[in-house]
Design a protein around this motif. Structure first.
Motif, PDB file in Angstrom:
ATOM      1  N   THR A 156       0.832  -1.208   0.000  1.00  0.00           N
ATOM      2  CA  THR A 156       0.000   0.000   0.000  1.00  0.00           C
ATOM      3  C   THR A 156       0.864   1.255   0.000  1.00  0.00           C
ATOM      4  OG1 THR A 156      -1.752  -1.160   1.189  1.00  0.00           O
ATOM      5  CG2 THR A 156      -1.811   1.234   1.221  1.00  0.00           C
ATOM      6  N   MET A 157       0.761   2.052  -1.049  1.00  0.00           N
ATOM      7  CA  MET A 157       1.520   3.293  -1.144  1.00  0.00           C
ATOM      8  C   MET A 157       0.943   4.365  -0.218  1.00  0.00           C
ATOM      9  SD  MET A 157       2.112   3.561  -5.307  1.00  0.00           S
ATOM     10  CE  MET A 157       3.090   5.082  -5.188  1.00  0.00           C
ATOM     11  N   PHE A 158       1.822   5.166   0.353  1.00  0.00           N
ATOM     12  CA  PHE A 158       1.451   6.306   1.197  1.00  0.00           C
ATOM     13  C   PHE A 158       0.578   5.880   2.383  1.00  0.00           C
ATOM     14  CE2 PHE A 158       2.091   8.171  -3.086  1.00  0.00           C
ATOM     15  CZ  PHE A 158       3.208   8.926  -2.795  1.00  0.00           C
ATOM     16  N   LEU A 159       0.906   4.742   2.953  1.00  0.00           N
ATOM     17  CA  LEU A 159       0.145   4.231   4.090  1.00  0.00           C
ATOM     18  C   LEU A 159       0.253   5.179   5.281  1.00  0.00           C
ATOM     19  CD1 LEU A 159      -1.507   1.729   4.982  1.00  0.00           C
ATOM     20  CD2 LEU A 159       0.631   0.745   5.838  1.00  0.00           C
ATOM     21  N   GLU A 160       1.476   5.632   5.592  1.00  0.00           N
ATOM     22  CA  GLU A 160       1.669   6.516   6.744  1.00  0.00           C
ATOM     23  C   GLU A 160       1.070   7.889   6.507  1.00  0.00           C
ATOM     24  OE1 GLU A 160       5.766   6.665   7.775  1.00  0.00           O
ATOM     25  OE2 GLU A 160       5.918   4.527   8.244  1.00  0.00           O
ATOM     26  N   GLU A 161       1.197   8.395   5.269  1.00  0.00           N
ATOM     27  CA  GLU A 161       0.667   9.727   4.969  1.00  0.00           C
ATOM     28  C   GLU A 161      -0.855   9.768   5.139  1.00  0.00           C
ATOM     29  OE1 GLU A 161       4.591   9.506   2.803  1.00  0.00           O
ATOM     30  OE2 GLU A 161       2.962   8.142   3.332  1.00  0.00           O
ATOM     31  N   VAL A 162      -1.530   8.727   4.671  1.00  0.00           N
ATOM     32  CA  VAL A 162      -2.987   8.669   4.822  1.00  0.00           C
ATOM     33  C   VAL A 162      -3.364   8.510   6.288  1.00  0.00           C
ATOM     34  CG1 VAL A 162      -5.059   7.348   4.259  1.00  0.00           C
ATOM     35  CG2 VAL A 162      -3.367   7.822   2.476  1.00  0.00           C
ATOM     36  N   ALA A 163      -2.620   7.691   7.029  1.00  0.00           N
ATOM     37  CA  ALA A 163      -2.893   7.529   8.460  1.00  0.00           C
ATOM     38  C   ALA A 163      -2.712   8.853   9.207  1.00  0.00           C
ATOM     39  CB  ALA A 163      -1.970   6.457   9.043  1.00  0.00           C
ATOM     40  N   ASP A 167      -5.509  10.895  11.422  1.00  0.00           N
ATOM     41  CA  ASP A 167      -5.277  11.363  12.791  1.00  0.00           C
ATOM     42  C   ASP A 167      -5.522  12.863  12.918  1.00  0.00           C
ATOM     43  OD1 ASP A 167      -4.610   8.812  13.575  1.00  0.00           O
ATOM     44  OD2 ASP A 167      -2.447   9.127  13.418  1.00  0.00           O
ATOM     45  N   ARG A 168      -5.167  13.609  11.870  1.00  0.00           N
ATOM     46  CA  ARG A 168      -5.291  15.067  11.902  1.00  0.00           C
ATOM     47  C   ARG A 168      -6.751  15.504  11.755  1.00  0.00           C
ATOM     48  NH1 ARG A 168      -1.916  17.607   7.392  1.00  0.00           N
ATOM     49  NH2 ARG A 168      -0.502  16.009   8.226  1.00  0.00           N
ATOM     50  N   TYR A 169      -7.521  14.759  10.953  1.00  0.00           N
ATOM     51  CA  TYR A 169      -8.911  15.142  10.688  1.00  0.00           C
ATOM     52  C   TYR A 169      -9.847  13.956  10.979  1.00  0.00           C
ATOM     53  CZ  TYR A 169      -6.386  18.697   7.981  1.00  0.00           C
ATOM     54  OH  TYR A 169      -5.528  19.688   7.574  1.00  0.00           O
ATOM     55  N   PRO A 170      -9.896  13.489  12.208  1.00  0.00           N
ATOM     56  CA  PRO A 170     -10.661  12.259  12.502  1.00  0.00           C
ATOM     57  C   PRO A 170     -12.158  12.393  12.245  1.00  0.00           C
ATOM     58  CG  PRO A 170      -9.999  13.355  14.538  1.00  0.00           C
ATOM     59  CD  PRO A 170      -9.271  14.044  13.429  1.00  0.00           C
ATOM     60  N   GLU A 171     -12.705  13.584  12.396  1.00  0.00           N
ATOM     61  CA  GLU A 171     -14.143  13.774  12.205  1.00  0.00           C
ATOM     62  C   GLU A 171     -14.515  14.072  10.757  1.00  0.00           C
ATOM     63  OE1 GLU A 171     -16.160  13.184  14.687  1.00  0.00           O
ATOM     64  OE2 GLU A 171     -14.414  12.792  15.970  1.00  0.00           O
ATOM     65  N   ARG A 172     -13.524  14.449   9.954  1.00  0.00           N
ATOM     66  CA  ARG A 172     -13.852  14.886   8.583  1.00  0.00           C
ATOM     67  C   ARG A 172     -13.315  13.956   7.505  1.00  0.00           C
ATOM     68  NH1 ARG A 172     -12.301  20.022   6.723  1.00  0.00           N
ATOM     69  NH2 ARG A 172     -10.574  20.320   8.182  1.00  0.00           N
ATOM     70  N   LEU A 173     -12.473  13.007   7.874  1.00  0.00           N
ATOM     71  CA  LEU A 173     -11.955  12.041   6.904  1.00  0.00           C
ATOM     72  C   LEU A 173     -12.403  10.637   7.299  1.00  0.00           C
ATOM     73  CD1 LEU A 173     -10.269  11.161   4.478  1.00  0.00           C
ATOM     74  CD2 LEU A 173      -8.246  11.161   5.968  1.00  0.00           C
ATOM     75  N   GLN A 174     -13.185  10.028   6.436  1.00  0.00           N
ATOM     76  CA  GLN A 174     -13.611   8.639   6.603  1.00  0.00           C
ATOM     77  C   GLN A 174     -12.743   7.769   5.716  1.00  0.00           C
ATOM     78  OE1 GLN A 174     -17.661   7.904   5.416  1.00  0.00           O
ATOM     79  NE2 GLN A 174     -17.705   5.834   6.236  1.00  0.00           N
ATOM     80  N   LEU A 175     -12.076   6.787   6.292  1.00  0.00           N
ATOM     81  CA  LEU A 175     -11.129   5.944   5.560  1.00  0.00           C
ATOM     82  C   LEU A 175     -11.609   4.500   5.569  1.00  0.00           C
ATOM     83  CD1 LEU A 175      -8.407   5.466   4.134  1.00  0.00           C
ATOM     84  CD2 LEU A 175      -7.352   5.288   6.400  1.00  0.00           C
TER      85      LEU A 175
END
Length: 352
Positions: A156-163, A167-175
């Motif tokens: 999986t590319m950019f796994l840490e960046e997406v994580a 973490d920065r936008y827990p209420e606004r980013l659904q993953l």
């Protein structure tokens, strides 16, 4: 007009066993030229055995404010036998210079309030990472649902960046992550994100009809399946945006329509025009390139859209089109790399 400039490699970050992220330094005098919208891409070029090779890679860094970026970051995944991706993974080092075209592409999102979503596969995360990070940073009233499919966690590319974004936008980013070749301890069962599965999954995640913009990116099969699912769920075509990577095969124009026997193409490019005869079997881009080597192109496969031109007059046949949306073709735009003349005279405008 798109132009190439030499940019120095500032970092080479290994993302997975078969992918890297390249960070390029942009000198102050070039920053205005490398301003980009979130989701755009860069064409990189090099010479291999005397032949010019160009490849297109999406920008994964957020879009800049102000005068332009001091650096750009792109993701590169190894393609078997790939002339540029092999070079990127095995030979490029910090301090090297790469020939880099100024940003292009229309798979973009201007930050605005609302709910947005993306369905991506593999390296299709790259432009969407720029879209998501820019949107959430600039627009506090925006939310995003990111649905991504990969083979395994290790691939999986950019796994840490997406994580980090989660973490920065827990209420606004659904993953939502789905792995096709590995079971997860939590989350959805493994398997491919095909049309049937997406048609069942999407309504459980969010109301598809309320999403202001859907962004589909990745292999041809995934993008086509995702579009089919969205249309089946009643999503309007105008809200669906797509960019395809890794087209091995796909629909082409039925090659039964004969071209004109003796055709000429008139092209306007960077404010200057010319008229040249089209040789048998040539695409219009190939004709223009014989006379104007500065004509814009990257993939020559009908995927990136770099060679988009406005058809001023005449008729053409496009062999393949994976880059232009229906609204663009209806407005008169064509891909020069896939276009062959059907009339004796054809006129293109690359400046529109």
């Amino acid at each position: 007009m798109a132009r190439f400039h030499p940019l120095q490699v500032a970092a080479v970050d290994r993302l997975t066993d078969d992918s890297v992220a390249l960070t390029l330094t942009v000198p102050a005098e070039l920053r205005a030229e490398y301003r980009h919208a979130p989701g755009q891409h860069l064409a990189l070029r090099r010479r291999v055995d005397g032949t010019e090779v160009r490849r297109t890679y999406s920008i994964c860094s957020p879009a800049p404010d102000g005068e332009g970026p001091s650096s750009l970051r792109v993701g590169v995944r190894l393609v078997e036998g790939g002339a540029f991706s092999t070079y990127a993974l095995k030979e490029i080092n910090i301090g090297d210079e790469l020939e880099v075209m100024t940003p292009a592409g229309r798979f973009t999102l201007e930050p605005a309030p609302g709910l947005y979503a993306a369905i991506v596969g593999g390296s299709g995360i790259t432009p969407v990472l720029s879209i998501v990070s820019t949107l959430l940073a600039r627009e506090p009233e925006a939310r995003f649902c990111l649905i991504r499919g990969d083979r395994t966690a290790a691939s999986t590319m950019f796994l840490e960046e997406v994580a980090d974004l989660k973490d920065r936008y827990p209420e606004r980013l659904q993953l939502v992550t789905v792995l096709s070749r590995e079971e997860q301890q939590a989350g959805l069962p493994s398997g491919r994100l095909d049309q049937r599965r997406l048609t069942e999954l999407l309504p459980a995640l969010l109301p598809p009809e309320r999403v202001a913009g859907w962004f589909l990116c990745g292999p041809y099969g995934l993008v086509q399946g995702a579009e089919g699912a969205l249309r089946e769920l009643g999503v309007d075509r105008a809200r669906i945006h797509q960019e395809i990577f890794h087209v091995d095969s796909g629909p082409t124009a039925a090659g039964v329509t004969p071209g004109a026997a003796h055709s000429t193409v008139t092209a306007r490019l960077d404010g200057r025009g010319g008229t040249w005869p089209v040789q048998e079997g040539e695409s219009l881009l190939e004709t223009v390139l014989r006379n104007r080597p500065d004509a814009p192109y990257a993939c020559k496969g009908g995927v990136c859209g770099t060679c988009r031109a406005f058809l001023v007059s005449g008729e053409v046949r496009m062999d393949r089109n994976f880059a232009l949306e229906e609204e663009e073709t209806d407005a008169g735009y064509v891909l020069a790399c896939q276009s062959h003349p059907l009339t004796e005279q054809v006129e293109l405008d690359f400046d529109r």
